[in-house]
Design a protein around this motif. Structure first.
Motif, PDB file in Angstrom:
ATOM      1  N   THR A 106     -45.078  31.096  39.298  1.00 53.99           N
ATOM      2  CA  THR A 106     -44.343  29.855  39.109  1.00 53.99           C
ATOM      3  C   THR A 106     -43.106  29.745  39.979  1.00 53.99           C
ATOM      4  OG1 THR A 106     -42.991  30.802  37.375  1.00 53.99           O
ATOM      5  CG2 THR A 106     -45.020  29.767  36.684  1.00 53.99           C
TER       6      THR A 106
ATOM      7  N   VAL B 248     -40.240  30.990  39.311  1.00 56.30           N
ATOM      8  CA  VAL B 248     -39.053  30.873  38.468  1.00 56.30           C
ATOM      9  C   VAL B 248     -38.743  32.240  37.874  1.00 56.30           C
ATOM     10  CG1 VAL B 248     -38.173  29.864  36.352  1.00 56.30           C
ATOM     11  CG2 VAL B 248     -39.476  28.470  37.924  1.00 56.30           C
TER      12      VAL B 248
ATOM     13  N   ASN C 275     -36.522  33.124  35.562  1.00 64.99           N
ATOM     14  CA  ASN C 275     -36.278  33.160  34.123  1.00 64.99           C
ATOM     15  C   ASN C 275     -37.603  33.002  33.393  1.00 64.99           C
ATOM     16  OD1 ASN C 275     -35.499  32.929  31.505  1.00 64.99           O
ATOM     17  ND2 ASN C 275     -34.049  31.266  31.819  1.00 64.99           N
TER      18      ASN C 275
ATOM     19  N   THR D  83     -38.037  30.189  30.796  1.00 66.70           N
ATOM     20  CA  THR D  83     -38.293  28.863  31.364  1.00 66.70           C
ATOM     21  C   THR D  83     -39.718  28.764  31.897  1.00 66.70           C
ATOM     22  OG1 THR D  83     -35.985  28.819  32.020  1.00 66.70           O
ATOM     23  CG2 THR D  83     -37.419  27.162  32.978  1.00 66.70           C
TER      24      THR D  83
ATOM     25  N   TYR E 288     -48.399  22.519  27.316  1.00 65.09           N
ATOM     26  CA  TYR E 288     -48.924  21.633  26.279  1.00 65.09           C
ATOM     27  C   TYR E 288     -48.069  21.703  25.029  1.00 65.09           C
ATOM     28  CZ  TYR E 288     -53.381  20.497  28.449  1.00 65.09           C
ATOM     29  OH  TYR E 288     -54.336  19.990  29.255  1.00 65.09           O
TER      30      TYR E 288
ATOM     31  N   GLY F 154     -31.561  26.330  34.987  1.00 62.32           N
ATOM     32  CA  GLY F 154     -32.344  26.971  33.946  1.00 62.32           C
ATOM     33  C   GLY F 154     -33.420  27.882  34.477  1.00 62.32           C
ATOM     34  N   ASP F 155     -33.814  27.705  35.753  1.00 66.06           N
ATOM     35  CA  ASP F 155     -34.878  28.562  36.267  1.00 66.06           C
ATOM     36  C   ASP F 155     -34.327  29.888  36.772  1.00 66.06           C
ATOM     37  OD1 ASP F 155     -33.651  26.792  37.856  1.00 66.06           O
ATOM     38  OD2 ASP F 155     -35.353  26.389  39.174  1.00 66.06           O
TER      39      ASP F 155
ATOM     40  N   PHE G 109     -42.458  13.625  31.141  1.00 66.48           N
ATOM     41  CA  PHE G 109     -43.218  14.853  30.904  1.00 66.48           C
ATOM     42  C   PHE G 109     -44.719  14.581  31.042  1.00 66.48           C
ATOM     43  CE2 PHE G 109     -42.669  18.915  28.260  1.00 66.48           C
ATOM     44  CZ  PHE G 109     -43.818  19.456  28.763  1.00 66.48           C
TER      45      PHE G 109
ATOM     46  N   PHE H 238     -54.621  18.680  33.622  1.00 68.25           N
ATOM     47  CA  PHE H 238     -53.423  18.105  33.016  1.00 68.25           C
ATOM     48  C   PHE H 238     -52.335  19.171  32.953  1.00 68.25           C
ATOM     49  CE2 PHE H 238     -51.115  16.605  29.146  1.00 68.25           C
ATOM     50  CZ  PHE H 238     -50.637  15.435  29.705  1.00 68.25           C
ATOM     51  N   LEU H 239     -51.139  18.816  33.423  1.00 68.12           N
ATOM     52  CA  LEU H 239     -49.988  19.729  33.426  1.00 68.12           C
ATOM     53  C   LEU H 239     -50.202  20.960  34.306  1.00 68.12           C
ATOM     54  CD1 LEU H 239     -48.756  19.745  29.733  1.00 68.12           C
ATOM     55  CD2 LEU H 239     -47.740  18.575  31.655  1.00 68.12           C
TER      56      LEU H 239
ATOM     57  N   TYR I 275     -49.228  22.220  37.504  1.00 64.59           N
ATOM     58  CA  TYR I 275     -48.284  21.777  38.534  1.00 64.59           C
ATOM     59  C   TYR I 275     -48.626  22.289  39.926  1.00 64.59           C
ATOM     60  CZ  TYR I 275     -45.825  21.899  34.111  1.00 64.59           C
ATOM     61  OH  TYR I 275     -45.506  21.804  32.805  1.00 64.59           O
TER      62      TYR I 275
ATOM     63  N   LEU J 207     -46.864  27.547  44.671  1.00 66.92           N
ATOM     64  CA  LEU J 207     -45.639  28.098  44.105  1.00 66.92           C
ATOM     65  C   LEU J 207     -44.560  27.026  44.044  1.00 66.92           C
ATOM     66  CD1 LEU J 207     -44.999  30.935  43.174  1.00 66.92           C
ATOM     67  CD2 LEU J 207     -43.793  31.287  45.308  1.00 66.92           C
TER      68      LEU J 207
ATOM     69  N   GLN K  32     -45.436  24.509  41.343  1.00 66.86           N
ATOM     70  CA  GLN K  32     -45.074  24.988  40.008  1.00 66.86           C
ATOM     71  C   GLN K  32     -43.582  24.804  39.758  1.00 66.86           C
ATOM     72  OE1 GLN K  32     -46.541  26.286  37.388  1.00 66.86           O
ATOM     73  NE2 GLN K  32     -48.644  26.578  38.048  1.00 66.86           N
ATOM     74  N   HIS K  33     -42.806  25.196  40.764  1.00 71.91           N
ATOM     75  CA  HIS K  33     -41.346  25.113  40.609  1.00 71.91           C
ATOM     76  C   HIS K  33     -40.907  23.667  40.390  1.00 71.91           C
ATOM     77  CE1 HIS K  33     -37.592  27.543  41.800  1.00 71.91           C
ATOM     78  NE2 HIS K  33     -37.292  26.628  40.926  1.00 71.91           N
TER      79      HIS K  33
ATOM     80  N   ILE L 216     -41.958  22.393  36.922  1.00 69.03           N
ATOM     81  CA  ILE L 216     -41.110  22.902  35.837  1.00 69.03           C
ATOM     82  C   ILE L 216     -39.778  22.169  35.834  1.00 69.03           C
ATOM     83  CG2 ILE L 216     -39.807  24.920  35.083  1.00 69.03           C
ATOM     84  CD1 ILE L 216     -42.150  26.629  35.738  1.00 69.03           C
TER      85      ILE L 216
ATOM     86  N   ILE M  79     -40.341  18.575  34.374  1.00 68.68           N
ATOM     87  CA  ILE M  79     -40.584  18.481  32.938  1.00 68.68           C
ATOM     88  C   ILE M  79     -39.356  18.919  32.149  1.00 68.68           C
ATOM     89  CG2 ILE M  79     -43.107  18.755  33.088  1.00 68.68           C
ATOM     90  CD1 ILE M  79     -42.053  21.539  31.516  1.00 68.68           C
ATOM     91  N   GLU M  80     -38.597  19.873  32.703  1.00 68.40           N
ATOM     92  CA  GLU M  80     -37.351  20.260  32.025  1.00 68.40           C
ATOM     93  C   GLU M  80     -36.402  19.067  31.981  1.00 68.40           C
ATOM     94  OE1 GLU M  80     -36.473  22.829  30.438  1.00 68.40           O
ATOM     95  OE2 GLU M  80     -37.542  24.595  31.139  1.00 68.40           O
TER      96      GLU M  80
END
Lengths: 120, 185, 143
Positions: free
Chosen positions: B127, B129, B131, B134, B143, C33-34, C83, C97-98, C100, C108, C111-112, C115, C118-119
């Protein structure tokens, strides 16, 4: 002795849980009941977080190149969302209490029940 | 613990709510020592901040004192005592605090934290990330998080509906009957 | 503003000093937050708490002027839509669905990005929901 130290955290959590439970079943005031539910809720959060702890571990934020033990991130994720959902549902419960007060003029369980019975 | 006992005992609802705030803050500190800074953040802001304010506004709209509890005191205490004893008995089988070989740490978590060649750990390699909380929240359990967000959304809508209508006075029931008649006519 | 509130000079000055920093901190928590502890839920709650503090000290009317209820009500649903929208967008791009990974050429980066967005959606919904709860509870007494 080792058993005592290893399980002490859980026992404190259980004590808190039971305090919340007692508040819910023994007090007739609706706000008090919501507070009791909240205590119960927080103790469940603490139970989850206690389970995720790893001895000598650190918060699950990854550091490059070192061999560090991390605490389990999964309980954190579950509880994180649960806290915010918890406050939203608490708000909903309090809203209902406010409406009950407006309709019945009381937030004591037994008084409300009495009024209901005399109505019927 | 002492705070909690006082919450139950004190009859002034105002003091109860204040003690609840303190309780939440202490809980947040505890979570911090258990390596969950994300959760501790949220708990501090929610428990000591917003929940307290909401409860205080509820008190302002209702009453400040609760009645002396009537009825049987022993029965609830008995029920609670038995349940608590059962739970303590159940913990005897639980892994000790911080035990790395506990079943919780064997299933999914190693997958997230597994070492990969390129970016270090699996969660970061997949991902980007660092953290993990997160990463799991946003991506692996996307989901779930969508559902939680929807719950918050629903709760907000619910409060709007319950409290949004115009405030009725004590003669609410008679007014309601009048309205019903008006609709029928 | 009622004369009672006028008396709390210390509270008002301290609140005026603190609120910008609380808001700034919430934004930091949201977008950092990441890398550090934080994310949409935490940031939303802190952001909401800042507005609640403002409302407590300066009165509900001024808080409603700063955050108009109509806009807040729209924001509550906007966050959820954002979201779900990311989920639908990833479906249009050929993923699940979802999922990323398909949002960018590099999975990569996708995904970042996913995230982060959606955050942001979570943060918007939580903030708006907290402010809504406060407005409705505080507004009830004087309606």
């Amino acid at each position: 002795m080792e058993t005592f130290l290893g399980l002490y955290n859980y026992w404190v959590v259980i004590f808190l849980m039971m305090t919340g439970f007692y508040t819910v079943i023994s007090r007739g005031n609706l706000v008090k009941k919501v507070v009791g539910l909240n205590i119960f809720q927080v103790s469940v959060f603490l139970l989850y977080i206690s389970m995720g702890k790893v001895e000598g571990g650190t918060a699950p934020i990854l550091v490059d190149g070192q061999n560090v033990a991390y605490s389990n991130p999964l309980p954190s994720v579950l509880i994180l969302t649960a806290i915010v959902v918890g406050v939203a549902t608490t708000g909903m419960a309090l809203a209902l209490i406010v409406r009950i007060q407006e309709e019945y003029g009381s937030i004591e369980e037994d008084e409300i029940l009495k009024m209901e019975q005399s109505d019927a | 613990m002492i705070t909690t006992v006082q919450i139950v005992r004190v009859r002034s609802l105002f003091a109860t709510v204040m003690l609840t705030g303190i309780f939440s803050l202490l809980g947040a500190g505890w979570m911090m020592t258990l390596d969950a800074p994300d959760v501790a953040f949220t708990e501090a802001a929610v428990g000591a901040g917003i929940a307290t304010v909401l409860m205080l506004s509820t008190l302002a709209l209702t009453t400040r004192r609760s009645k002396t509890p009537t009825g049987n005191k022993l029965l609830p205490l008995l029920v609670v005592g038995v349940t608590g004893a059962l739970l303590v008995w159940a913990t005897l089988d639980m892994p000790h605090l911080g035990d790395p070989s506990a079943p919780v740490h064997q299933h999914v978590a190693p997958r997230y934290l597994a070492q990969k060649e390129i970016h270090g750990h699996a969660a970061q390699a997949e991902t980007g990330v660092p953290n993990v909380v997160t990463a799991v929240l946003g991506s692996y359990r996307g989901y779930d998080t969508l559902g939680e967000t929807t719950v918050i959304f629903t709760a907000a809508i619910g409060v709007m509906l319950v409290l949004g209508g115009r405030r009725r006075r004590d003669d609410a029931s008679s007014k309601r009957k009048g309205k019903a008649k008006g609709k029928a006519a | 503003m009622s004369p009672v509130r006028r008396q709390h000079v210390i509270l008002r000055v301290v609140a005026k000093l603190l609120i910008p920093y609380i808001l700034l901190f919430a934004l930091y928590v949201q977008f950092h937050g990441d890398y550090g502890p934080g994310g949409g839920f935490q940031a939303g709650v802190i952001f909401g708490a800042a507005f609640v503090l403002y409302g407590l000290i300066f009165g509900l009317e001024r808080a409603k002027a700063a955050a108009p209820p109509r806009i807040i009500e729209i924001l509550v649903s906007l966050g959820v839509l954002l979201f779900a929208g990311v989920g639908v967008a990833s479906m249009f791009k050929g993923g699940n669905f979802l999922d990323y990974g398909v949002l960018e050429h590099d999975p990569l980066a996708g995904q970042h990005l996913g995230i982060l967005v959606i955050e942001l959606g979570v943060g918007i919904t939580v903030t708006a929901a907290m402010i809504t709860l406060y407005f409705y509870f505080a507004g009830r007494g004087r309606a």
